[in-house]
Design a protein around this motif. Structure first.
Motif, mmCIF file in Angstrom:
data_model
loop_
_atom_site.group_PDB
_atom_site.id
_atom_site.type_symbol
_atom_site.label_atom_id
_atom_site.label_comp_id
_atom_site.label_asym_id
_atom_site.label_seq_id
_atom_site.Cartn_x
_atom_site.Cartn_y
_atom_site.Cartn_z
ATOM 1 N N THR A 145 0.716 -1.435 0.220
ATOM 2 C CA THR A 145 -0.019 0.227 -0.212
ATOM 3 C C THR A 145 0.697 0.953 0.235
ATOM 4 N N GLY A 149 -2.159 3.820 -3.789
ATOM 5 C CA GLY A 149 -2.631 2.752 -3.859
ATOM 6 C C GLY A 149 -2.125 1.475 -3.756
ATOM 7 N N VAL A 150 -2.478 0.840 -3.932
ATOM 8 C CA VAL A 150 -1.655 -0.620 -3.329
ATOM 9 C C VAL A 150 -1.207 -1.251 -5.280
#
Length: 271
Positions: A145, A149-150
């Motif tokens: 993360t 975002g991831v």
């Protein structure tokens, strides 16, 4: 041999200690986030003690030499070079102890653009002295993360030092990598070793999540940290990080070369 006086002068000239690039405001923000148990600054550490902002400031005064004036909220932060030198001596002693036992060692960095060469020289020296430098799970995908975002990153090793690369980065084995605070890479590495029945590291050397993530799991860990990384110093205070060296971790890579020479000499590992 690089003397303490010469290294102290270099620390100040390169701004690795003294007034550093990390701002006072950024450090104080990290202490607030840590007190709130924000995972972005915990680096994989789950503290046993309750730490509020004033506790953390007092700790960082003791460990790093930052100003204890809570009303000072601007300007550069400060690291006492004497504290850096003392911690580097302890850091070198842990390397020397690992060599004496021919212990398996893992190196990992979340600052590959800055600190890769520092760790790589140490890895070369420990390997030459008979330690097994571990490099498991190369190429493994890790979902990390980030503020964007991831991101699925790939685990890689350069000269025995673990790092992660973002999607679309240069090929495995090249000398660039991603900046990360995540403890997930060290957890993946340790899981791969356990699943394969291979020896776990008896010492982890690095920064950020590599150190705190390993220390949280009960593995001896030593590393470098600046004034905005209270987690390593909390880990040291609570006994889960053996040595946290206070210095600026975002200087030019070449600035750390004298530290490499000093540590190798102190550890009796000079080539």
């Amino acid at each position: 041999m690089l003397s303490k006086g010469a290294l102290r002068a270099h620390l100040l000239a390169a701004r690795l200690a003294g007034p550093v690039a990390t701002s006072r405001a950024a450090s104080l923000r990290s202490y607030r986030l840590f007190a709130d148990r924000d995972p972005r600054v915990m680096l994989g550490l789950d503290p046993e003690w309750a730490w509020n902002e004033q506790d953390l400031l007092r700790l960082m005064v003791d460990k790093c030499g930052v100003s204890g004036d809570s009303d000072q909220v601007s300007g550069p932060d400060t690291i006492d070079p004497e504290r850096t030198l003392t911690a580097l001596d302890a850091f070198a002693e842990r390397l020397r102890a690992a060599v004496a036992k021919r212990a398996p060692v893992l190196f990992g960095t979340g600052h590959p653009h800055r600190l890769l060469a520092f760790y790589a020289e140490l890895a070369d020296a420990l390997s030459a002295a008979g330690c097994l430098v571990l490099t498991p799970a190369q190429g493994r995908c890790i979902d990390i993360t980030t503020r964007f975002g991831v991101r699925t990153c790939n685990l890689d090793y350069v000269r025995g030092v673990a790092l992660v690369r973002e999607p679309g980065a240069r090929a495995l084995g090249s000398d660039t990598g991603a900046h990360t605070h995540s403890p997930l890479p060290v957890r993946v590495v340790l899981d791969a070793l356990a699943q394969g029945g291979d020896p776990l590291p008896e010492l982890v050397v690095g920064d950020h999540g590599w150190v705190c993530g390993a220390g949280q799991l009960g593995i001896e860990a030593i590393g470098l940290a600046d004034t905005g990384d209270p987690a390593l110093f909390v880990g040291e205070a609570e006994g889960r990080v053996s040595v946290a060296v206070p210095l600026d971790d975002s200087a030019r890579s070449a600035s750390y070369r004298p530290l490499t020479r000093y540590v190798l000499n102190r550890a009796c590992l000079s080539q």
